[in-house]
Design a protein around this motif. Sequence first.
Motif, PDB file in Angstrom:
ATOM      1  N   ALA A  83       0.807  -1.224   0.000  1.00 22.94           N
ATOM      2  CA  ALA A  83       0.000   0.000   0.000  1.00 22.94           C
ATOM      3  C   ALA A  83       0.845   1.281   0.000  1.00 22.94           C
ATOM      4  N   PRO A  84       1.919   1.394   0.800  1.00 22.00           N
ATOM      5  CA  PRO A  84       2.718   2.630   0.759  1.00 22.00           C
ATOM      6  C   PRO A  84       3.346   2.867  -0.621  1.00 22.00           C
ATOM      7  N   GLN A  85       3.800   1.802  -1.280  1.00 20.77           N
ATOM      8  CA  GLN A  85       4.365   1.950  -2.628  1.00 20.77           C
ATOM      9  C   GLN A  85       3.304   2.433  -3.613  1.00 20.77           C
ATOM     10  N   LEU A  86       2.123   1.913  -3.450  1.00 18.73           N
ATOM     11  CA  LEU A  86       1.025   2.315  -4.325  1.00 18.73           C
ATOM     12  C   LEU A  86       0.716   3.802  -4.151  1.00 18.73           C
ATOM     13  N   MET A  87       0.720   4.262  -2.945  1.00 20.88           N
ATOM     14  CA  MET A  87       0.443   5.675  -2.691  1.00 20.88           C
ATOM     15  C   MET A  87       1.510   6.554  -3.355  1.00 20.88           C
ATOM     16  N   LEU A  88       2.770   6.129  -3.268  1.00 24.43           N
ATOM     17  CA  LEU A  88       3.853   6.884  -3.911  1.00 24.43           C
ATOM     18  C   LEU A  88       3.672   6.911  -5.429  1.00 24.43           C
ATOM     19  N   LEU A  89       3.333   5.781  -5.989  1.00 19.95           N
ATOM     20  CA  LEU A  89       3.156   5.693  -7.438  1.00 19.95           C
ATOM     21  C   LEU A  89       1.971   6.551  -7.889  1.00 19.95           C
ATOM     22  N   GLN A  90       0.907   6.535  -7.125  1.00 25.87           N
ATOM     23  CA  GLN A  90      -0.245   7.368  -7.474  1.00 25.87           C
ATOM     24  C   GLN A  90       0.123   8.848  -7.416  1.00 25.87           C
ATOM     25  N   GLU A  91       0.944   9.223  -6.466  1.00 26.04           N
ATOM     26  CA  GLU A  91       1.401  10.613  -6.372  1.00 26.04           C
ATOM     27  C   GLU A  91       2.265  10.974  -7.594  1.00 26.04           C
ATOM     28  N   GLU A  92       3.146  10.042  -7.994  1.00 28.63           N
ATOM     29  CA  GLU A  92       3.959  10.263  -9.190  1.00 28.63           C
ATOM     30  C   GLU A  92       3.069  10.414 -10.426  1.00 28.63           C
ATOM     31  N   ASN A  93       2.063   9.557 -10.529  1.00 25.46           N
ATOM     32  CA  ASN A  93       1.128   9.649 -11.657  1.00 25.46           C
ATOM     33  C   ASN A  93       0.444  11.019 -11.683  1.00 25.46           C
ATOM     34  N   LYS A  94       0.028  11.468 -10.530  1.00 22.21           N
ATOM     35  CA  LYS A  94      -0.649  12.767 -10.427  1.00 22.21           C
ATOM     36  C   LYS A  94       0.285  13.895 -10.870  1.00 22.21           C
ATOM     37  N   ASN A  95       1.536  13.838 -10.407  1.00 20.49           N
ATOM     38  CA  ASN A  95       2.508  14.879 -10.767  1.00 20.49           C
ATOM     39  C   ASN A  95       2.802  14.865 -12.261  1.00 20.49           C
ATOM     40  N   LEU A  96       2.953  13.685 -12.819  1.00 19.55           N
ATOM     41  CA  LEU A  96       3.233  13.567 -14.252  1.00 19.55           C
ATOM     42  C   LEU A  96       2.047  14.081 -15.076  1.00 19.55           C
ATOM     43  N   LEU A  97       0.859  13.763 -14.662  1.00 20.62           N
ATOM     44  CA  LEU A  97      -0.342  14.245 -15.359  1.00 20.62           C
ATOM     45  C   LEU A  97      -0.416  15.775 -15.306  1.00 20.62           C
ATOM     46  N   GLU A  98      -0.079  16.352 -14.170  1.00 16.41           N
ATOM     47  CA  GLU A  98      -0.050  17.813 -14.058  1.00 16.41           C
ATOM     48  C   GLU A  98       0.990  18.412 -15.006  1.00 16.41           C
ATOM     49  N   GLU A  99       2.146  17.761 -15.104  1.00 19.19           N
ATOM     50  CA  GLU A  99       3.207  18.249 -15.984  1.00 19.19           C
ATOM     51  C   GLU A  99       2.756  18.199 -17.447  1.00 19.19           C
ATOM     52  N   ILE A 100       2.106  17.118 -17.826  1.00 16.14           N
ATOM     53  CA  ILE A 100       1.584  17.004 -19.201  1.00 16.14           C
ATOM     54  C   ILE A 100       0.559  18.097 -19.466  1.00 16.14           C
ATOM     55  N   ASN A 101      -0.344  18.301 -18.531  1.00 16.20           N
ATOM     56  CA  ASN A 101      -1.372  19.334 -18.707  1.00 16.20           C
ATOM     57  C   ASN A 101      -0.751  20.724 -18.801  1.00 16.20           C
ATOM     58  N   ASN A 102       0.306  20.975 -18.039  1.00 14.15           N
ATOM     59  CA  ASN A 102       0.990  22.267 -18.116  1.00 14.15           C
ATOM     60  C   ASN A 102       1.627  22.461 -19.485  1.00 14.15           C
ATOM     61  N   TYR A 103       2.249  21.410 -20.033  1.00 10.68           N
ATOM     62  CA  TYR A 103       2.846  21.513 -21.373  1.00 10.68           C
ATOM     63  C   TYR A 103       1.762  21.760 -22.416  1.00 10.68           C
ATOM     64  N   ARG A 104       0.642  21.102 -22.280  1.00 13.40           N
ATOM     65  CA  ARG A 104      -0.464  21.321 -23.225  1.00 13.40           C
ATOM     66  C   ARG A 104      -0.937  22.769 -23.171  1.00 13.40           C
ATOM     67  N   LYS A 105      -1.068  23.292 -21.955  1.00 18.18           N
ATOM     68  CA  LYS A 105      -1.484  24.680 -21.790  1.00 18.18           C
ATOM     69  C   LYS A 105      -0.493  25.621 -22.446  1.00 18.18           C
ATOM     70  N   GLU A 106       0.827  25.345 -22.252  1.00 22.12           N
ATOM     71  CA  GLU A 106       1.862  26.176 -22.881  1.00 22.12           C
ATOM     72  C   GLU A 106       1.714  26.197 -24.388  1.00 22.12           C
ATOM     73  N   ILE A 107       1.511  25.033 -24.955  1.00 24.94           N
ATOM     74  CA  ILE A 107       1.403  24.943 -26.417  1.00 24.94           C
ATOM     75  C   ILE A 107       0.155  25.676 -26.900  1.00 24.94           C
ATOM     76  N   LEU A 108      -0.949  25.522 -26.188  1.00 24.41           N
ATOM     77  CA  LEU A 108      -2.179  26.206 -26.601  1.00 24.41           C
ATOM     78  C   LEU A 108      -2.057  27.721 -26.482  1.00 24.41           C
ATOM     79  N   GLN A 109      -1.269  28.171 -25.520  1.00 20.90           N
ATOM     80  CA  GLN A 109      -1.102  29.616 -25.340  1.00 20.90           C
ATOM     81  C   GLN A 109      -0.232  30.232 -26.420  1.00 20.90           C
TER      82      GLN A 109
END
Length: 110
Positions: A83-109
Amino acid sequence: YRRQRQMCIRDRADHKESDDLLEIEKLKSELSMSKMEVAALKMRMIDERQKELKIEKLEKQLKSYKTKNKELIEQVRSNEDIAPQLMLLQEENKNLLEEINNYRKEILQE
């Protein structure tokens, strides 16, 4: 009269030559500007492609993390110690998704 006529013809020829030289300079200037615009467009295209490649890389990473996440979820069902490893991985997934969304926003701007 003949001399006056010849001078008039010469004046017209000189005037025409002067106009032609001005037109040539104008066209050279326009060509130079066009070349600069093309160079700027090429640079912009290269920059856009680099951003696209970065997004593709991040999306592949996200897909990989999602796959690992699914594997860990299956393991968690059989072993609560992960369970602790899963929580870390989910946090990494969340951070990576935010990074992708930020890059998309940059490109759209841009």
